[in-house]
Enzyme design. Structure first.
Site, PDB file in Angstrom:
ATOM      1  N   SER A 153      68.077   6.955 -41.193  1.00 55.05           N
ATOM      2  CA  SER A 153      66.627   6.826 -41.330  1.00 55.05           C
ATOM      3  C   SER A 153      66.137   7.138 -42.741  1.00 55.05           C
ATOM      4  CB  SER A 153      65.915   7.737 -40.325  1.00 55.05           C
ATOM      5  OG  SER A 153      66.263   9.091 -40.525  1.00 55.05           O
ATOM      6  N   ASP A 395      57.990  17.229 -40.485  1.00 60.00           N
ATOM      7  CA  ASP A 395      59.050  16.394 -41.038  1.00 60.00           C
ATOM      8  C   ASP A 395      59.211  16.734 -42.517  1.00 60.00           C
ATOM      9  OD1 ASP A 395      60.822  14.530 -41.927  1.00 60.00           O
ATOM     10  OD2 ASP A 395      59.691  12.774 -41.266  1.00 60.00           O
ATOM     11  N   HIS A 398      62.179  13.363 -44.406  1.00 61.33           N
ATOM     12  CA  HIS A 398      61.786  12.064 -44.950  1.00 61.33           C
ATOM     13  C   HIS A 398      60.705  12.250 -46.021  1.00 61.33           C
ATOM     14  CE1 HIS A 398      63.475  11.307 -40.912  1.00 61.33           C
ATOM     15  NE2 HIS A 398      64.056  10.298 -41.535  1.00 61.33           N
TER      16      HIS A 398
END
Length: 420
Positions: A153, A395, A398
């Site tokens: 990802s 998060d 990312h």
């Protein structure tokens, strides 16, 4: 003494690259694995897409190498990957309004982030400048070509940045989308350029163990067999940007033939725990061997994007960890000393090994983003990743779009220009 004075890099010989050494390290920790049974599908996906919070202690110094594409003569003192973030008020090339392909989870402003200073910095390499991304120049270089990102990802995060940058020049056509939105193909018809996302967890073939009818989060990895999800497309590719790491921060068993040769985060008397870096090394070695032995891949260019660090503070993803900073670290706040640099060093060593074994016109190089991104704790979505079912989780793996991750494509273009 400045950071740059401390980090003078002696050169060495690589046929298409330059190498060097550094001695600085970052000292960070990860917590003990935390397996949650019965989570919702969304929570499971988040765990799998991001770094499992596992403690990884380095007890020895690592001889670290820096690999660079061989520069043109006028750039022979330019180290693209060694530098600092400096103030810059030109702003991002795109916005969350001008790029229609930003996924909700990376659209930090749409999700409520108010500060914008994290966009007002640019990466300044030693002894030279890194030009801003030029979509026209990029598309001219890759005209008639196919480029694939191979990874997880975070690789998808990278390609999403590239799509936003390129769409300011030409809007791509969605050519393929699988049922899980993992494997994607975009086509830029004006330039006949094809961009692919080839999803892989481990680069090699992996199987999750099922215990009492439930997924266990424990994986068996087979070093003799690469993941066909990316390998079957190799013959059609001109450029590859390959990366991997975050899926290895969990319990895995490494198989060679019929034997279990090592493990990660296991506690068994007859199996040696060799650690994350060893498992990753074996996976990259298998992947590069596959590329080098691909008979239909003459002329393929393979670039390894090095490890992208997370920045959890005051806990981890499942214990209230956050990433609320709004500006970069300076060099005084970075102590190069833990697992991020062991992984990065290993990756660079393996791409150098692959380059030395290069066959049939194949080329290998590196996009060394680790140092730059260690300084950017302000660039993650944090709480602004838009998941209504996981409020309270952050998060910090990312990267926001737009954001510091866009420099990866500045570097990618600079490397492609040197190869062109």
């Amino acid at each position: 003494m400045t950071m740059h004075e401390k980090m003078k890099l002696p050169s060495c010989s690589c046929s298409a690259f330059k190498c060097g050494k550094k001695d600085r390290w970052l000292n960070m920790e990860r917590p003990i694995p935390f397996l949650l049974i019965g989570l919702t599908t969304i929570l499971s996906v988040f765990i799998l897409y991001t770094l499992n919070p596992l403690k990884f202690v380095i007890e020895h110094n690592i001889d670290q190498k820096l690999l660079l594409i061989k520069p043109h003569k006028e750039e022979d003192k330019c180290d693209l990957f060694n530098g600092n973030w400096v103030p810059d008020f030109e702003g991002s090339i795109y916005t969350n309004s001008s790029c229609a392909t930003i996924p909700t989870s990376k659209n930090c402003f749409r999700n409520g982030r108010k500060d914008q200073d994290f966009l007002n910095w640019r990466w300044k390499p030693e002894r030279c400048d890194l030009p801003r991304f030029d979509a026209t120049a990029y598309l001219d270089i890759v005209r008639g070509k196919t480029l694939a990102f191979i990874g997880d990802s975070v690789a998808r995060n990278h390609i999403e940045s590239l799509l936003c940058l390129l769409s300011q020049k030409e809007v791509p056509v969605d050519a393929y989308l699988d049922s899980e939105d993992r494997n994607r193909i975009w086509h830029f018809p004006v330039h006949n350029f094809t961009l692919k996302m080839l999803w892989t967890k481990f680069l090699v073939h992996g199987e999750e163990r099922v215990i009492n009818g439930s997924s266990s989060g424990i994986f068996d990895l087979y070093l003799d067999k690469v993941d066909e999800n990316w390998a079957r497309d190799l013959h059609s590719l001109d450029y590859v940007v390959i990366s991997d790491a975050h899926w290895f921060f969990r319990q895995v068993y490494l198989h060679r033939g019929s034997n279990v040769v090592a493990c990660v985060y296991c506690n068994e008397a007859n199996v040696t725990d060799r650690g994350v870096a060893f498992a990753l090394r074996m996976a990259f070695r298998a992947a590069f061997s596959q590329i080098n032995h691909c008979n239909k891949c003459k002329g393929i260019v393979t670039l390894l994007r090095t490890f992208s660090p997370s920045h959890f503070e005051n806990g981890f993803w499942n214990t209230g960890g956050s990433c609320n900073r709004t500006s970069p670290y300076n060099d005084q706040k970075i102590n190069f000393g833990a697992y991020e640099w062991e992984i990065r060093s290993m990756q660079v060593e393996e791409i150098e090994r692959a380059e030395k074994r290069g066959k049939k016109g194949k080329s290998f190089g590196v996009l060394d983003v680790t140092m730059a991104m260690l300084m950017r704790p302000d660039g993650h979505p944090g709480a602004f990743w838009g998941n209504q079912w996981m409020k309270g989780y952050n998060d910090c793996v990312h990267w926001c779009l737009p954001g510091p991750i866009d420099v990866w494509n500045d570097l990618l273009l600079a490397v492609l220009r040197r190869l062109d």
